[in-house]
Design a protein around this motif. Structure first.
Motif, PDB file in Angstrom:
ATOM      1  N   GLN A  89       4.328   1.969  -4.595  1.00 44.20           N
ATOM      2  CA  GLN A  89       3.026   2.758  -3.788  1.00 44.20           C
ATOM      3  C   GLN A  89       2.135   1.743  -3.813  1.00 44.20           C
ATOM      4  O   GLN A  89       1.121   1.153  -2.862  1.00 44.20           O
ATOM      5  CB  GLN A  89       2.744   4.194  -4.458  1.00 44.20           C
ATOM      6  N   LYS A  90       1.547   0.740  -5.040  1.00 40.29           N
ATOM      7  CA  LYS A  90       0.969  -0.131  -4.990  1.00 40.29           C
ATOM      8  C   LYS A  90       0.920  -1.117  -4.010  1.00 40.29           C
ATOM      9  O   LYS A  90       0.079  -1.833  -3.363  1.00 40.29           O
ATOM     10  CB  LYS A  90       0.621  -0.550  -6.529  1.00 40.29           C
ATOM     11  N   GLY A  91       2.143  -1.413  -3.969  1.00 40.72           N
ATOM     12  CA  GLY A  91       2.684  -2.518  -3.556  1.00 40.72           C
ATOM     13  C   GLY A  91       2.549  -2.039  -1.709  1.00 40.72           C
ATOM     14  O   GLY A  91       2.044  -3.334  -0.828  1.00 40.72           O
ATOM     15  N   LEU A  92       3.083  -1.208  -1.224  1.00 39.49           N
ATOM     16  CA  LEU A  92       2.453  -1.135   0.187  1.00 39.49           C
ATOM     17  C   LEU A  92       1.513  -0.409   0.651  1.00 39.49           C
ATOM     18  O   LEU A  92       0.949  -1.040   1.846  1.00 39.49           O
ATOM     19  CB  LEU A  92       3.819   0.454   0.369  1.00 39.49           C
ATOM     20  N   SER A  93       0.298  -0.580  -0.129  1.00 39.30           N
ATOM     21  CA  SER A  93      -1.244   0.112  -0.291  1.00 39.30           C
ATOM     22  C   SER A  93      -1.670  -1.726   0.293  1.00 39.30           C
ATOM     23  O   SER A  93      -2.542  -1.913   1.187  1.00 39.30           O
ATOM     24  CB  SER A  93      -1.848   0.629  -1.154  1.00 39.30           C
ATOM     25  N   GLN A  94      -0.983  -2.557   0.157  1.00 34.23           N
ATOM     26  CA  GLN A  94      -1.450  -3.730   0.695  1.00 34.23           C
ATOM     27  C   GLN A  94      -1.066  -4.496   0.849  1.00 34.23           C
ATOM     28  O   GLN A  94      -1.295  -5.198   2.061  1.00 34.23           O
ATOM     29  CB  GLN A  94      -1.194  -4.998  -1.162  1.00 34.23           C
TER      30      GLN A  94
END
Length: 96
Positions: A89-94
């Motif tokens: 989720q953290k990676g996709l938010s970027q």
């Protein structure tokens, strides 16, 4: 970085460790040293395999992670970066 360590044990070396009664001790020492987030064991491709999820802070941790499996079990070792759901989720938010 979270990584998946896959150690495929050599059948002859693993059989030797089992017959001598050293397998439980060797595995415990290795797990105590690596402190995996998760550890799973089972047959893959017809060979005894260990799957460990480890959080590596630095690439210098690669040798001590693989060496116990190389030296004690003549294992084939693969280390692959992996993510849990929160990491994904953290990676996709970027990407936005």
């Amino acid at each position: 970085m979270r990584v998946l360590l896959k150690a495929t044990l050599d059948t002859d070396k693993a059989n030797e460790a089992i017959r001598s009664g050293k397998m439980p001790e060797l595995m415990k020492e290795t797990l105590d040293h690596l402190k995996p987030e998760a550890a799973y064991f089972g047959p893959m491709g017809g060979r005894r395999t260990a799957l460990l999820v480890i959080d590596m802070k630095d690439s210098s941790e690669l040798p001590p992670a693989g060496e116990p499996f190389f030296t004690q079990f003549n294992a084939e070792v693969e280390i692959t970066p992996v993510m849990n759901g929160e990491d994904l989720q953290k990676g996709l938010s970027q990407l936005r």
